[in-house]
Structure formats: C-alpha cells, structure tokens
Design an enzyme around this catalytic site. Structure first.
Site, PDB file in Angstrom:
ATOM      1  N   ARG A   1       1.000  -1.104   0.140  1.00  0.00           N
ATOM      2  CA  ARG A   1      -0.060   0.088   0.188  1.00  0.00           C
ATOM      3  C   ARG A   1       0.871   1.281  -0.068  1.00  0.00           C
ATOM      4  NH1 ARG A   1       1.840   1.852   3.930  1.00  0.00           N
ATOM      5  NH2 ARG A   1       0.596   3.715   3.625  1.00  0.00           N
ATOM      6  N   GLY A   2       0.387   2.524  -0.282  1.00  0.00           N
ATOM      7  CA  GLY A   2       0.908   3.326  -0.305  1.00  0.00           C
ATOM      8  C   GLY A   2       1.106   3.763  -1.738  1.00  0.00           C
ATOM      9  N   ALA A   3       0.692   4.985  -2.285  1.00  0.00           N
ATOM     10  CA  ALA A   3       0.813   5.235  -3.586  1.00  0.00           C
ATOM     11  C   ALA A   3       2.031   4.623  -4.372  1.00  0.00           C
ATOM     12  CB  ALA A   3       0.678   6.623  -3.856  1.00  0.00           C
TER      13      ALA A   3
ATOM     14  N   ARG B   1      -7.375  -0.754  -7.167  1.00  0.00           N
ATOM     15  CA  ARG B   1      -7.802   0.483  -6.050  1.00  0.00           C
ATOM     16  C   ARG B   1      -7.812   1.838  -7.236  1.00  0.00           C
ATOM     17  NH1 ARG B   1      -4.324   1.327  -0.682  1.00  0.00           N
ATOM     18  NH2 ARG B   1      -6.444   2.497  -0.090  1.00  0.00           N
TER      19      ARG B   1
ATOM     20  N   GLN C   1      -2.969   2.763   9.796  1.00  0.00           N
ATOM     21  CA  GLN C   1      -1.682   2.863   8.996  1.00  0.00           C
ATOM     22  C   GLN C   1      -0.640   3.769  10.132  1.00  0.00           C
ATOM     23  OE1 GLN C   1      -4.379   3.479   7.583  1.00  0.00           O
ATOM     24  NE2 GLN C   1      -4.359   2.649   5.225  1.00  0.00           N
TER      25      GLN C   1
ATOM     26  N   ASP D   1      -2.015  10.890  -2.268  1.00  0.00           N
ATOM     27  CA  ASP D   1      -2.483   9.750  -3.381  1.00  0.00           C
ATOM     28  C   ASP D   1      -2.698  10.231  -4.613  1.00  0.00           C
ATOM     29  OD1 ASP D   1      -3.096   8.603  -0.593  1.00  0.00           O
ATOM     30  OD2 ASP D   1      -2.775   7.054  -1.955  1.00  0.00           O
TER      31      ASP D   1
ATOM     32  N   ASN E   1      -5.548  12.541   0.066  1.00  0.00           N
ATOM     33  CA  ASN E   1      -4.522  11.729   0.910  1.00  0.00           C
ATOM     34  C   ASN E   1      -5.660  11.042   1.785  1.00  0.00           C
ATOM     35  OD1 ASN E   1      -2.048  10.787   1.593  1.00  0.00           O
ATOM     36  ND2 ASN E   1      -2.201  11.849   3.602  1.00  0.00           N
ATOM     37  N   LYS E   2      -4.792  10.205   2.730  1.00  0.00           N
ATOM     38  CA  LYS E   2      -5.579   9.232   3.531  1.00  0.00           C
ATOM     39  C   LYS E   2      -6.595  10.148   4.285  1.00  0.00           C
ATOM     40  CE  LYS E   2      -5.696   5.848   3.891  1.00  0.00           C
ATOM     41  NZ  LYS E   2      -6.565   4.878   3.199  1.00  0.00           N
TER      42      LYS E   2
HETATM   43  O1  MRU Z   1      -4.716   3.466   1.776  1.00  0.00           O
HETATM   44  P1  MRU Z   1      -3.309   3.347   1.795  1.00  0.00           P
HETATM   45  O2  MRU Z   1      -2.778   2.954   3.068  1.00  0.00           O
HETATM   46  O3  MRU Z   1      -2.696   3.038   0.670  1.00  0.00           O
HETATM   47  O4  MRU Z   1      -3.105   5.172   1.637  1.00  0.00           O
HETATM   48  C1  MRU Z   1      -1.973   5.585   1.794  1.00  0.00           C
HETATM   49  C2  MRU Z   1      -1.707   7.002   2.010  1.00  0.00           C
HETATM   50  O5  MRU Z   1      -2.602   7.631   1.989  1.00  0.00           O
HETATM   51  C3  MRU Z   1      -0.220   7.668   1.937  1.00  0.00           C
HETATM   52  O6  MRU Z   1      -0.225   9.028   2.515  1.00  0.00           O
HETATM   53  C4  MRU Z   1      -0.003   8.072   0.348  1.00  0.00           C
HETATM   54  O7  MRU Z   1      -0.217   6.782  -0.490  1.00  0.00           O
HETATM   55  C5  MRU Z   1       1.267   8.401   0.228  1.00  0.00           C
HETATM   56  S1  MRU Z   1       2.581   7.181   0.367  1.00  0.00           S
HETATM   57  C6  MRU Z   1       3.913   7.682   0.076  1.00  0.00           C
END
Ligand code: MRU
Length: 361
Positions: free
Chosen positions: A53-55, A96, A203, A244, A254-255
């Site tokens: 996970r994470g962009a 996603r 997270q 994201d 973002n999250k």
């Molecule tokens: O749902 P996730 O855990 O994939 O969401 C991640 C985030 O929102 C991060 O802040 C974003 O992807 C940046 S990661 C460098």
C-alpha cells in the site's frame, strides 16, 4: 534485537521465481512476513487488501505485476500478445481507484509495449523487465530527493505530526513524508514525531510508529482526535503528510483524516507540508473534487481490530478511504524537483517543466 524494518524491501522483484515479493503490511507490527506472489489474482488482492500500500509502492507493485503477466503470455505474435497484456493491465488497474501511481506505472509499462511493437515478443518482455526495475529504482532516487528538500524545512529537535504512513513502507525506500526524518536520522538529527492512529485501517499506529520507532526516532502515537490537543500544547512545528493524487490546482487527496489535520494546522499556524513524487501529481485533473475517492467495506469501521462488533447491526456506515485538502490549506508541496508553493497552478507547471528539462539531459 529485532531487525530494523528499514532493512527489509517493501516491494521487489524475484525474477528467477517470477514473483512479486512484498512485506505483508496487514501483519505489521506483530509479524514481519514476506509474501512471494506469482498469480495475478494474488497480486490484485494484495493491492486491494493493502498488503502492499501507499501510492508509490502500489505503482511499483503494479509495474512488476504486469511484467510478470507479460512474461507468462505464450503468444508470440504482437496483436495477441498486446491483447493479453492489455487485459492483465486493465485487471490490475481495478485494484484501487485513488492513488494515481497505479495508473501512471501501468501506463508507463503499456507505453513500452506500444513503442516496440516491431520487436519480437521476447524482446518486448525484456524491455518490460527493465522498465519495472527502473520504476522501482527511480522511486528510491525520487524519495531521497524529496527527503533532501523536506529536510530544508525543519530543524533538529522539531516536533512533527504525520498522518497515515507515507514512509518507507509506502515506497521502496525512505518514503515521502517520512523521508526528511529518516535522512535527518542518518545525519544524527533528532525529531519528536507524533503519528496519528489513522482510523480505520490504522496505518499510523501499525506502520508509521513501527517504522519510526524501529529506526530509532522518538515516536508518540496519538488517536486521530488528539491532534488538536497536541498542536495546542505547542508540540508540533510542522505537519508532514503524503498524497495519493494531487490535482493541477494543488488540491491534495490523501488518507481520510488528512484534511482535518490540515484545517487544524491552519488554525494553529503550523506549516502543513505535502510530500509527493511528480508521479502522484495528476495534471489532467483540474480540481480536487474530480479525484475518485475509494469507498471501502463497512466491516473495516464496525468490527475490524475490535474483539467484538462495535456498531449496532443494521446501522449505516460511510467509509471513504481518502479526502481532499483544499490547496489554501497547503503550505508547500515537496517533490523530487523542488518545493512548490501557492499559486499551485503556476508552481506545479514549473515543477513539470524542470522534470521535462531533466529528462532531456
Ligand atoms: O490506503 P493507503 O494506506 O494506501 O493510503 C496511503 C496514503 O494515504 C499515503 O499517505 C499516500 O499513499 C502516500 S504514500 C508515500
């Protein structure tokens, strides 16, 4: 002593065994379990379930995933090869919807196929291997550059609040929002980091606090609703978050919960910094309202992590995974090509002009 999580590869390719290798992030912090995934449906599920996970990490996983799919295609004629490649690409693209890096990486891989259609299929597959490896390597360079720029904005001893995990676990190495902290640590600096728990998938508490603590950073976990109090106490000199998808006008997706933190930071006069590679900036989207927001299953809110269900049966649940912070709340967007500040419609174009110039060198 437990091995520092920073010494593990978040996402990598095991070409010999035709596998995508990831840390299963759903098992953290309790178990550090590596998964070796060879089936497309398992790669899709790993992205959907946030095992990876994470962009940026999602982008790298998708690039490796679609390369592995291409490697498995038996057809040797280009039209059939392309058709099967496209089907594999489209399938992974449904895992996603919000992080644009997923589509960015898959498009980069497709461009390699389309640009080399005159080559034998085996050669195209080799080029896809090289592109997936390059996307992964590039992520390390890009995150380090973001870390260097971010580090210019903070000083030794600062209190920093972060939301979700935009650290090494969300990338190949260093992270984005946590990269300045990790680079600072390499140089003997100390920060006091507050990690929001980040409901509902946790997270912040499971991943950011684990990553930072494991790397020797002074880390304090807070529930999401405690950020205001911590800021009011004067303990936070800067907020660092990831993204994201950033729209061309600087609105930041973002999250879920990030926009609340941004509003609080503005109230308390604390700079709100967004760190992200240019691969997360979507210049085709003019405004944050047009960014697709993933809505996830109810059980993540009602029962996951609890020993018994916490919501009455039959009650309605709304579980958006992301939110959009208005560009007026964003102090700066830190990219691998420098720091963009308002007005973002101008400064983000300048960042892309620098990227374009660098690609011609
Ligand atoms: O749902 P996730 O855990 O994939 O969401 C991640 C985030 O929102 C991060 O802040 C974003 O992807 C940046 S990661 C460098």
């Amino acid at each position: 002593m437990a091995k520092n999580i920073m010494h593990y590869d978040t996402v990598s390719l095991d070409d010999e065994n035709s596998a995508l290798v990831i840390i299963d992030q759903t098992q953290l912090p309790g178990n550090v379990e590596m998964l070796s995934l060879t089936e497309q449906k398992d790669i899709w599920e790993a992205i959907y379930l946030l095992k990876v996970r994470g962009a940026p990490a999602i982008g790298v996983a998708a690039a490796i995933g679609v390369y592995l799919a291409a490697k498995n295609i038996k057809a040797k004629d280009y039209p059939t090869f392309y058709e099967e490649f496209k089907a594999a690409k489209d399938y992974l693209a449904t895992s996603r919807p919000t992080a644009v890096n997923l589509f960015w990486a898959l498009d980069r891989m497709e461009n390699v196929v389309k640009a080399n259609k005159e080559l034998p299929v085996d050669e195209i597959v080799k080029l896809l291997h090289d592109e997936a490896v390059e996307i992964r390597e590039e992520d390390i360079r890009v995150c380090r550059a973001i870390g260097e720029y971010g580090l210019t904005l903070i000083k030794d001893g600062d209190g920093i609040l972060t939301h979700c995990n935009a650290g090494q676990l969300a990338t190949v190495k260093y992270g984005t929002a946590l990269a300045p902290i990790h680079l600072g640590v390499e140089r003997g600096m100390n920060f006091k980091v507050f990690t929001d728990e980040t409901r509902p998938l946790l997270q912040g508490i499971r991943l950011s606090s684990f990553e930072l603590h494991s790397n020797g950073v002074d880390t304090t976990v807070i529930c999401d609703n405690m950020a205001s109090q911590v800021m009011k106490n004067g303990w936070v000199q800067a907020v660092f978050v990831g993204c994201d998808r950033v729209a061309a006008n600087g609105d930041v997706c973002n999250k879920i919960g990030t926009s609340g933190v941004a509003i609080l930071a503005k109230h308390y006069g604390i700079p709100f910094y967004v760190c992200g590679p240019t691969s997360t900036i979507d210049m085709s989207i003019a405004h944050g309202d047009d960014i697709p927001i993933e809505v996830r299953p109810d059980h993540e809110v009602t029962e996951m992590w609890y020993s018994k269900r916490m919501a009455p049966e039959g009650v309605k649940v709304y579980n958006p995974a992301f939110d959009v912070s208005d560009n007026s709340l964003v102090t700066a967007i830190i990219t691998e090509f420098g720091i963009a500040r308002a007005p973002y419609d101008k400064s983000l174009k300048e960042i892309f002009a620098k990227k374009e110039a660098a690609s011609k060198k």
